[in-house]
Design a protein around this motif. Structure first.
Motif, PDB file in Angstrom:
ATOM      1  N   ASP A  30     -17.491-105.376 -32.837  1.00 42.14           N
ATOM      2  CA  ASP A  30     -16.932-104.437 -33.814  1.00 42.14           C
ATOM      3  C   ASP A  30     -17.831-103.224 -33.972  1.00 42.14           C
ATOM      4  O   ASP A  30     -17.361-102.094 -34.051  1.00 42.14           O
ATOM      5  CB  ASP A  30     -16.739-105.120 -35.163  1.00 42.14           C
ATOM      6  CG  ASP A  30     -15.626-106.149 -35.145  1.00 42.14           C
ATOM      7  OD1 ASP A  30     -14.747-106.055 -34.264  1.00 42.14           O
ATOM      8  OD2 ASP A  30     -15.648-107.035 -36.011  1.00 42.14           O
ATOM      9  N   PHE A  31     -19.140-103.454 -34.033  1.00 41.18           N
ATOM     10  CA  PHE A  31     -20.093-102.356 -34.166  1.00 41.18           C
ATOM     11  C   PHE A  31     -19.990-101.426 -32.964  1.00 41.18           C
ATOM     12  O   PHE A  31     -19.924-100.212 -33.111  1.00 41.18           O
ATOM     13  CB  PHE A  31     -21.517-102.910 -34.282  1.00 41.18           C
ATOM     14  CG  PHE A  31     -22.565-101.843 -34.407  1.00 41.18           C
ATOM     15  CD1 PHE A  31     -22.904-101.323 -35.640  1.00 41.18           C
ATOM     16  CD2 PHE A  31     -23.214-101.344 -33.288  1.00 41.18           C
ATOM     17  CE1 PHE A  31     -23.871-100.341 -35.760  1.00 41.18           C
ATOM     18  CE2 PHE A  31     -24.184-100.357 -33.388  1.00 41.18           C
ATOM     19  CZ  PHE A  31     -24.506 -99.866 -34.637  1.00 41.18           C
ATOM     20  N   ARG A  32     -19.958-102.009 -31.784  1.00 34.29           N
ATOM     21  CA  ARG A  32     -19.893-101.199 -30.561  1.00 34.29           C
ATOM     22  C   ARG A  32     -18.585-100.418 -30.465  1.00 34.29           C
ATOM     23  O   ARG A  32     -18.577 -99.262 -30.027  1.00 34.29           O
ATOM     24  CB  ARG A  32     -20.074-102.095 -29.341  1.00 34.29           C
ATOM     25  CG  ARG A  32     -21.479-102.623 -29.214  1.00 34.29           C
ATOM     26  CD  ARG A  32     -21.671-103.440 -27.937  1.00 34.29           C
ATOM     27  NE  ARG A  32     -22.975-104.072 -27.965  1.00 34.29           N
ATOM     28  CZ  ARG A  32     -23.175-105.377 -28.082  1.00 34.29           C
ATOM     29  NH1 ARG A  32     -22.147-106.199 -28.142  1.00 34.29           N
ATOM     30  NH2 ARG A  32     -24.397-105.872 -28.112  1.00 34.29           N
ATOM     31  N   SER A  33     -17.494-101.047 -30.874  1.00 30.52           N
ATOM     32  CA  SER A  33     -16.218-100.348 -30.793  1.00 30.52           C
ATOM     33  C   SER A  33     -16.167 -99.196 -31.795  1.00 30.52           C
ATOM     34  O   SER A  33     -15.600 -98.146 -31.500  1.00 30.52           O
ATOM     35  CB  SER A  33     -15.049-101.306 -31.006  1.00 30.52           C
ATOM     36  OG  SER A  33     -15.056-101.818 -32.322  1.00 30.52           O
ATOM     37  N   LEU A  34     -16.765 -99.371 -32.977  1.00 32.82           N
ATOM     38  CA  LEU A  34     -16.812 -98.282 -33.948  1.00 32.82           C
ATOM     39  C   LEU A  34     -17.742 -97.165 -33.487  1.00 32.82           C
ATOM     40  O   LEU A  34     -17.420 -95.987 -33.601  1.00 32.82           O
ATOM     41  CB  LEU A  34     -17.279 -98.797 -35.306  1.00 32.82           C
ATOM     42  CG  LEU A  34     -16.259 -99.526 -36.145  1.00 32.82           C
ATOM     43  CD1 LEU A  34     -16.928-100.095 -37.391  1.00 32.82           C
ATOM     44  CD2 LEU A  34     -15.125 -98.612 -36.524  1.00 32.82           C
ATOM     45  N   ALA A  35     -18.908 -97.539 -32.986  1.00 33.20           N
ATOM     46  CA  ALA A  35     -19.887 -96.534 -32.571  1.00 33.20           C
ATOM     47  C   ALA A  35     -19.414 -95.765 -31.343  1.00 33.20           C
ATOM     48  O   ALA A  35     -19.689 -94.576 -31.213  1.00 33.20           O
ATOM     49  CB  ALA A  35     -21.228 -97.205 -32.281  1.00 33.20           C
ATOM     50  N   ALA A  37     -16.262 -95.304 -30.520  1.00 32.89           N
ATOM     51  CA  ALA A  37     -14.860 -94.909 -30.685  1.00 32.89           C
ATOM     52  C   ALA A  37     -14.666 -93.430 -30.385  1.00 32.89           C
ATOM     53  O   ALA A  37     -15.544 -92.603 -30.611  1.00 32.89           O
ATOM     54  CB  ALA A  37     -14.391 -95.216 -32.098  1.00 32.89           C
ATOM     55  N   LEU A  38     -13.511 -93.143 -29.885  1.00 34.31           N
ATOM     56  CA  LEU A  38     -13.160 -91.756 -29.604  1.00 34.31           C
ATOM     57  C   LEU A  38     -13.175 -90.927 -30.885  1.00 34.31           C
ATOM     58  O   LEU A  38     -13.561 -89.765 -30.873  1.00 34.31           O
ATOM     59  CB  LEU A  38     -11.784 -91.700 -28.943  1.00 34.31           C
ATOM     60  CG  LEU A  38     -11.286 -90.334 -28.510  1.00 34.31           C
ATOM     61  CD1 LEU A  38     -12.251 -89.740 -27.484  1.00 34.31           C
ATOM     62  CD2 LEU A  38      -9.897 -90.437 -27.938  1.00 34.31           C
ATOM     63  N   ALA A  39     -12.813 -91.548 -32.000  1.00 35.41           N
ATOM     64  CA  ALA A  39     -12.815 -90.826 -33.272  1.00 35.41           C
ATOM     65  C   ALA A  39     -14.225 -90.387 -33.637  1.00 35.41           C
ATOM     66  O   ALA A  39     -14.428 -89.273 -34.123  1.00 35.41           O
ATOM     67  CB  ALA A  39     -12.237 -91.709 -34.367  1.00 35.41           C
ATOM     68  N   LEU A  40     -15.204 -91.249 -33.420  1.00 33.81           N
ATOM     69  CA  LEU A  40     -16.583 -90.895 -33.746  1.00 33.81           C
ATOM     70  C   LEU A  40     -17.094 -89.819 -32.799  1.00 33.81           C
ATOM     71  O   LEU A  40     -17.796 -88.896 -33.209  1.00 33.81           O
ATOM     72  CB  LEU A  40     -17.471 -92.135 -33.669  1.00 33.81           C
ATOM     73  CG  LEU A  40     -18.862 -92.005 -34.256  1.00 33.81           C
ATOM     74  CD1 LEU A  40     -18.795 -91.564 -35.705  1.00 33.81           C
ATOM     75  CD2 LEU A  40     -19.601 -93.316 -34.155  1.00 33.81           C
ATOM     76  N   GLN A  41     -16.726 -89.894 -31.537  1.00 30.93           N
ATOM     77  CA  GLN A  41     -17.111 -88.851 -30.594  1.00 30.93           C
ATOM     78  C   GLN A  41     -16.429 -87.535 -30.955  1.00 30.93           C
ATOM     79  O   GLN A  41     -17.022 -86.469 -30.847  1.00 30.93           O
ATOM     80  CB  GLN A  41     -16.765 -89.270 -29.168  1.00 30.93           C
ATOM     81  CG  GLN A  41     -17.605 -90.425 -28.694  1.00 30.93           C
ATOM     82  CD  GLN A  41     -17.189 -90.909 -27.317  1.00 30.93           C
ATOM     83  OE1 GLN A  41     -16.358 -90.310 -26.663  1.00 30.93           O
ATOM     84  NE2 GLN A  41     -17.779 -91.999 -26.877  1.00 30.93           N
ATOM     85  N   TYR A  42     -15.190 -87.616 -31.428  1.00 32.16           N
ATOM     86  CA  TYR A  42     -14.484 -86.416 -31.864  1.00 32.16           C
ATOM     87  C   TYR A  42     -15.199 -85.794 -33.064  1.00 32.16           C
ATOM     88  O   TYR A  42     -15.317 -84.578 -33.159  1.00 32.16           O
ATOM     89  CB  TYR A  42     -13.045 -86.771 -32.227  1.00 32.16           C
ATOM     90  CG  TYR A  42     -12.282 -85.628 -32.842  1.00 32.16           C
ATOM     91  CD1 TYR A  42     -11.830 -84.571 -32.061  1.00 32.16           C
ATOM     92  CD2 TYR A  42     -12.032 -85.595 -34.208  1.00 32.16           C
ATOM     93  CE1 TYR A  42     -11.138 -83.514 -32.622  1.00 32.16           C
ATOM     94  CE2 TYR A  42     -11.337 -84.538 -34.775  1.00 32.16           C
ATOM     95  CZ  TYR A  42     -10.893 -83.511 -33.982  1.00 32.16           C
ATOM     96  OH  TYR A  42     -10.221 -82.467 -34.538  1.00 32.16           O
ATOM     97  N   LEU A  43     -15.689 -86.637 -33.973  1.00 32.05           N
ATOM     98  CA  LEU A  43     -16.396 -86.124 -35.146  1.00 32.05           C
ATOM     99  C   LEU A  43     -17.647 -85.345 -34.756  1.00 32.05           C
ATOM    100  O   LEU A  43     -17.994 -84.371 -35.412  1.00 32.05           O
ATOM    101  CB  LEU A  43     -16.778 -87.267 -36.081  1.00 32.05           C
ATOM    102  CG  LEU A  43     -15.663 -87.851 -36.934  1.00 32.05           C
ATOM    103  CD1 LEU A  43     -16.181 -89.038 -37.728  1.00 32.05           C
ATOM    104  CD2 LEU A  43     -15.088 -86.808 -37.859  1.00 32.05           C
ATOM    105  N   VAL A  57     -27.666 -94.103 -34.615  1.00 30.29           N
ATOM    106  CA  VAL A  57     -26.924 -95.364 -34.697  1.00 30.29           C
ATOM    107  C   VAL A  57     -26.641 -95.908 -33.298  1.00 30.29           C
ATOM    108  O   VAL A  57     -26.771 -97.105 -33.040  1.00 30.29           O
ATOM    109  CB  VAL A  57     -25.606 -95.162 -35.485  1.00 30.29           C
ATOM    110  CG1 VAL A  57     -24.684 -96.347 -35.333  1.00 30.29           C
ATOM    111  CG2 VAL A  57     -25.912 -94.931 -36.952  1.00 30.29           C
ATOM    112  N   CYS A  58     -26.284 -95.031 -32.371  1.00 38.44           N
ATOM    113  CA  CYS A  58     -25.950 -95.471 -31.014  1.00 38.44           C
ATOM    114  C   CYS A  58     -27.164 -96.010 -30.256  1.00 38.44           C
ATOM    115  O   CYS A  58     -26.997 -96.731 -29.276  1.00 38.44           O
ATOM    116  CB  CYS A  58     -25.302 -94.334 -30.241  1.00 38.44           C
ATOM    117  SG  CYS A  58     -23.632 -93.974 -30.811  1.00 38.44           S
ATOM    118  N   LEU A  59     -28.357 -95.695 -30.704  1.00 39.86           N
ATOM    119  CA  LEU A  59     -29.554 -96.257 -30.067  1.00 39.86           C
ATOM    120  C   LEU A  59     -29.648 -97.768 -30.235  1.00 39.86           C
ATOM    121  O   LEU A  59     -30.338 -98.432 -29.488  1.00 39.86           O
ATOM    122  CB  LEU A  59     -30.824 -95.611 -30.654  1.00 39.86           C
ATOM    123  CG  LEU A  59     -31.110 -94.173 -30.257  1.00 39.86           C
ATOM    124  CD1 LEU A  59     -32.329 -93.661 -31.016  1.00 39.86           C
ATOM    125  CD2 LEU A  59     -31.342 -94.065 -28.766  1.00 39.86           C
TER     126      LEU A  59
END
Length: 78
Positions: A30-35, A37-43, A57-59
């Motif tokens: 779940d953490f990996r999918s949120l981190a 996510a295309l939405a987070l990259q879009y942000l 966070v991605c580290l």
């Protein structure tokens, strides 16, 4: 370029999130999918002020802990 002088870049080299604080997240998927996510990259494209926080966070995607998940949720609430 051989005559160029180096300059210091204002980059913080100290991680703000610890690798050892807090318990491991029960389901890291779940953490990996949120981190990731295309939405987070879009942000990060639309909100350049959160790019550094997302990078921090991605580290920790290999072994996320509860404080990392809390930081990720905080970014998503922005």
């Amino acid at each position: 370029m051989s005559e160029c002088k180096p300059c210091l870049a204002p980059v913080d080299t100290n991680s703000k999130l610890s690798d050892t604080d807090g318990a491991l997240v029960q389901d890291a998927t779940d953490f990996r999918s949120l981190a990731g996510a295309l939405a987070l990259q879009y942000l990060t494209f639309t909100r350049p002020d959160i790019v550094y926080a997302v990078q921090q966070v991605c580290l920790h995607m290999h072994a996320p802990r509860e404080p990392h998940l809390a930081a990720l949720k905080s970014i998503l609430r922005c």
